[in-house]
Every structure is written in C-alpha cells, then in structure tokens.
Design a protein around this motif. Structure first.
Motif, PDB file in Angstrom:
ATOM      1  N   ARG A 129      73.117  36.626   4.210  1.00  0.00           N
ATOM      2  CA  ARG A 129      72.799  38.298   4.172  1.00  0.00           C
ATOM      3  C   ARG A 129      72.202  38.996   5.072  1.00  0.00           C
ATOM      4  N   GLY A 130      72.107  38.656   6.485  1.00  0.00           N
ATOM      5  CA  GLY A 130      71.351  39.307   7.368  1.00  0.00           C
ATOM      6  C   GLY A 130      69.982  39.103   7.589  1.00  0.00           C
ATOM      7  N   GLN A 131      69.304  38.333   6.584  1.00  0.00           N
ATOM      8  CA  GLN A 131      67.980  38.233   6.725  1.00  0.00           C
ATOM      9  C   GLN A 131      67.445  37.546   7.938  1.00  0.00           C
ATOM     10  N   HIS A 132      66.298  37.349   8.391  1.00  0.00           N
ATOM     11  CA  HIS A 132      65.716  36.528   9.325  1.00  0.00           C
ATOM     12  C   HIS A 132      64.548  35.588   8.640  1.00  0.00           C
ATOM     13  N   LEU A 133      64.456  34.361   9.415  1.00  0.00           N
ATOM     14  CA  LEU A 133      63.273  33.510   8.846  1.00  0.00           C
ATOM     15  C   LEU A 133      62.483  33.381   9.901  1.00  0.00           C
ATOM     16  N   LEU A 134      61.089  33.750   9.409  1.00  0.00           N
ATOM     17  CA  LEU A 134      59.885  33.522  10.357  1.00  0.00           C
ATOM     18  C   LEU A 134      59.416  32.210  10.103  1.00  0.00           C
ATOM     19  N   VAL A 135      59.046  31.299  11.006  1.00  0.00           N
ATOM     20  CA  VAL A 135      58.253  30.243  10.922  1.00  0.00           C
ATOM     21  C   VAL A 135      57.279  29.992  11.816  1.00  0.00           C
ATOM     22  N   VAL A 136      55.860  29.905  11.202  1.00  0.00           N
ATOM     23  CA  VAL A 136      54.774  29.824  12.025  1.00  0.00           C
ATOM     24  C   VAL A 136      54.164  28.476  11.885  1.00  0.00           C
ATOM     25  N   ASP A 137      54.300  27.687  12.804  1.00  0.00           N
ATOM     26  CA  ASP A 137      53.437  26.419  12.833  1.00  0.00           C
ATOM     27  C   ASP A 137      52.039  26.301  13.001  1.00  0.00           C
ATOM     28  N   VAL A 138      51.081  26.017  12.077  1.00  0.00           N
ATOM     29  CA  VAL A 138      49.710  25.959  12.319  1.00  0.00           C
ATOM     30  C   VAL A 138      49.170  24.783  12.429  1.00  0.00           C
ATOM     31  N   ASP A 139      48.272  24.349  12.945  1.00  0.00           N
ATOM     32  CA  ASP A 139      47.666  23.225  13.280  1.00  0.00           C
ATOM     33  C   ASP A 139      46.265  22.862  12.203  1.00  0.00           C
ATOM     34  N   THR A 140      45.518  23.800  12.140  1.00  0.00           N
ATOM     35  CA  THR A 140      44.242  23.869  11.638  1.00  0.00           C
ATOM     36  C   THR A 140      44.239  24.963  10.409  1.00  0.00           C
ATOM     37  N   GLU A 141      43.293  24.801   9.541  1.00  0.00           N
ATOM     38  CA  GLU A 141      42.973  25.679   8.407  1.00  0.00           C
ATOM     39  C   GLU A 141      42.535  27.277   8.613  1.00  0.00           C
ATOM     40  N   GLN A 142      41.986  27.134  10.037  1.00  0.00           N
ATOM     41  CA  GLN A 142      41.481  28.367  10.623  1.00  0.00           C
ATOM     42  C   GLN A 142      42.907  29.001  11.123  1.00  0.00           C
ATOM     43  N   GLN A 143      43.693  28.461  11.776  1.00  0.00           N
ATOM     44  CA  GLN A 143      44.823  29.000  12.231  1.00  0.00           C
ATOM     45  C   GLN A 143      45.751  29.440  11.151  1.00  0.00           C
ATOM     46  N   GLU A 144      45.865  28.847  10.019  1.00  0.00           N
ATOM     47  CA  GLU A 144      46.489  29.300   8.665  1.00  0.00           C
ATOM     48  C   GLU A 144      45.858  30.527   8.443  1.00  0.00           C
ATOM     49  N   LYS A 145      44.794  30.782   8.304  1.00  0.00           N
ATOM     50  CA  LYS A 145      44.194  32.037   7.821  1.00  0.00           C
ATOM     51  C   LYS A 145      44.249  32.954   8.843  1.00  0.00           C
ATOM     52  N   VAL A 146      44.281  33.069  10.156  1.00  0.00           N
ATOM     53  CA  VAL A 146      44.609  33.939  11.100  1.00  0.00           C
ATOM     54  C   VAL A 146      46.078  34.388  11.024  1.00  0.00           C
ATOM     55  N   ALA A 147      47.039  33.212  10.588  1.00  0.00           N
ATOM     56  CA  ALA A 147      48.349  33.933  10.391  1.00  0.00           C
ATOM     57  C   ALA A 147      48.481  34.555   9.311  1.00  0.00           C
ATOM     58  N   ARG A 148      48.049  34.114   8.181  1.00  0.00           N
ATOM     59  CA  ARG A 148      48.358  34.692   7.134  1.00  0.00           C
ATOM     60  C   ARG A 148      47.629  36.158   7.072  1.00  0.00           C
ATOM     61  N   TYR A 149      46.667  36.349   7.883  1.00  0.00           N
ATOM     62  CA  TYR A 149      46.095  37.860   7.880  1.00  0.00           C
ATOM     63  C   TYR A 149      46.679  38.740   8.834  1.00  0.00           C
ATOM     64  N   ALA A 150      47.244  37.878   9.806  1.00  0.00           N
ATOM     65  CA  ALA A 150      48.393  38.849  10.872  1.00  0.00           C
ATOM     66  C   ALA A 150      49.627  39.086  10.116  1.00  0.00           C
ATOM     67  N   ILE A 151      49.879  38.447   9.289  1.00  0.00           N
ATOM     68  CA  ILE A 151      51.210  38.450   8.432  1.00  0.00           C
ATOM     69  C   ILE A 151      51.254  39.559   7.245  1.00  0.00           C
TER      70      ILE A 151
END
Length: 161
Positions: A129-151
């Motif tokens: 349908r023309g959408q794009h999938l963004l995949v973010v690889d996170v190693d730690t819980e801190q990176q996951e929090k940062v990624a979720r905050y940024a997104i």
C-alpha cells in the motif's frame, strides 16, 4: 537485542524520525527502513534494509538442506535394503546422495532470494500500500527508552510491535 517497529506512509516524517534517533544516540547502523520505494529512501538518505536481511536465503536454504538430508538418507537406505556390497557402488550412491543434498540446498537458497524475509510477512500488505517500515535495533533498556522517546514526537509513525 530487541527491535522496535513502526509503519508510516509519510517519508518526510520518517526522515525526521531517523534524524531524531541519530541525534539521541541511536547508531545509524541500528536503524533500518523497509520500503518498496527504494528511490525515495535514497533521495532522503535513509538507511535501507540490506538485501541479505530483506531476503530469506538462509531460512529457505536450511529448509532445502533438511529436505536434501531426508532424500540423501533415503538413497543411502535404499543401498542397505538392496544389500549392495560392491565398494564402487557405494561410492556412486554416496556421491548421488551428496549431490541431491547439495542440489536441494541450492534450490532452497534460490527460492529464498525471491522471497521477502518470513519475519516481515506481517508487513507485506502495508508495504504494497506504499507504507514504509522503520525498524530500530536496541541493545539495552536505556536505548529502548531513548528510541521510544525520539519516535513518540512523530505522530504519523504507528508502533506495530
């Protein structure tokens, strides 16, 4: 390592989200975007999925190898059932079994080249349908929090995991 996955149809918002992720300390090699529009990704300098990650070569190659091992076992078993005692005949049968296993592995891998990775099957319709999938690889819980905050500041991106 866990992955955060987001879908969007807005390439400009995706570009902004990717820059926010990088500015918040997520390395560029941990950010991957899957899209059918490779031209748009290159125009926006967005990191695409590698062809190796995009395709299912290993998965189908392993399935082909398993099928080949089964067929090779049947060939060798037939040699035992027919009580072949000549060493030259066993050499021929062994090479036939090995050739069948190699051929099945090769064919499986070729099939995998033509298929989207089975882990991405859930997003096949969205990509069509023309959408794009963004995949973010996170190693730690801190990176996951940062990624979720940024997104989270980018409304058009919808979490899919």
């Amino acid at each position: 390592m866990s992955q955060l996955k987001y879908l969007t149809d807005d390439i400009n918002e995706l570009d902004a989200a990717e820059h926010d992720l990088e500015n918040n300390g997520i390395p560029r090699n941990n950010i991957h975007i899957l899209s059918n529009d490779q031209h748009a990704l290159s125009e926006h300098d967005l990191p695409p999925f590698s062809e190796w990650a995009r395709r299912d070569i290993l998965y189908y190659g392993a399935r082909g190898a398993a099928l080949g091992a089964g067929l090779a076992s049947l060939i060798l078993l037939s040699g035992f059932l027919f009580t072949i005692s000549n060493p030259i005949s066993w050499l021929v049968i062994s090479f036939l079994a090995l050739g069948i296993m190699g051929f099945c592995t090769w064919e499986g891998s070729l099939l995998g080249v033509t298929r989207l990775n089975h882990k991405l099957d859930d997003y096949k319709d969205a990509l069509a349908r023309g959408q794009h999938l963004l995949v973010v690889d996170v190693d730690t819980e801190q990176q996951e929090k940062v990624a979720r905050y940024a997104i989270d500041s980018h409304a058009p991106l919808k979490a899919v995991n």
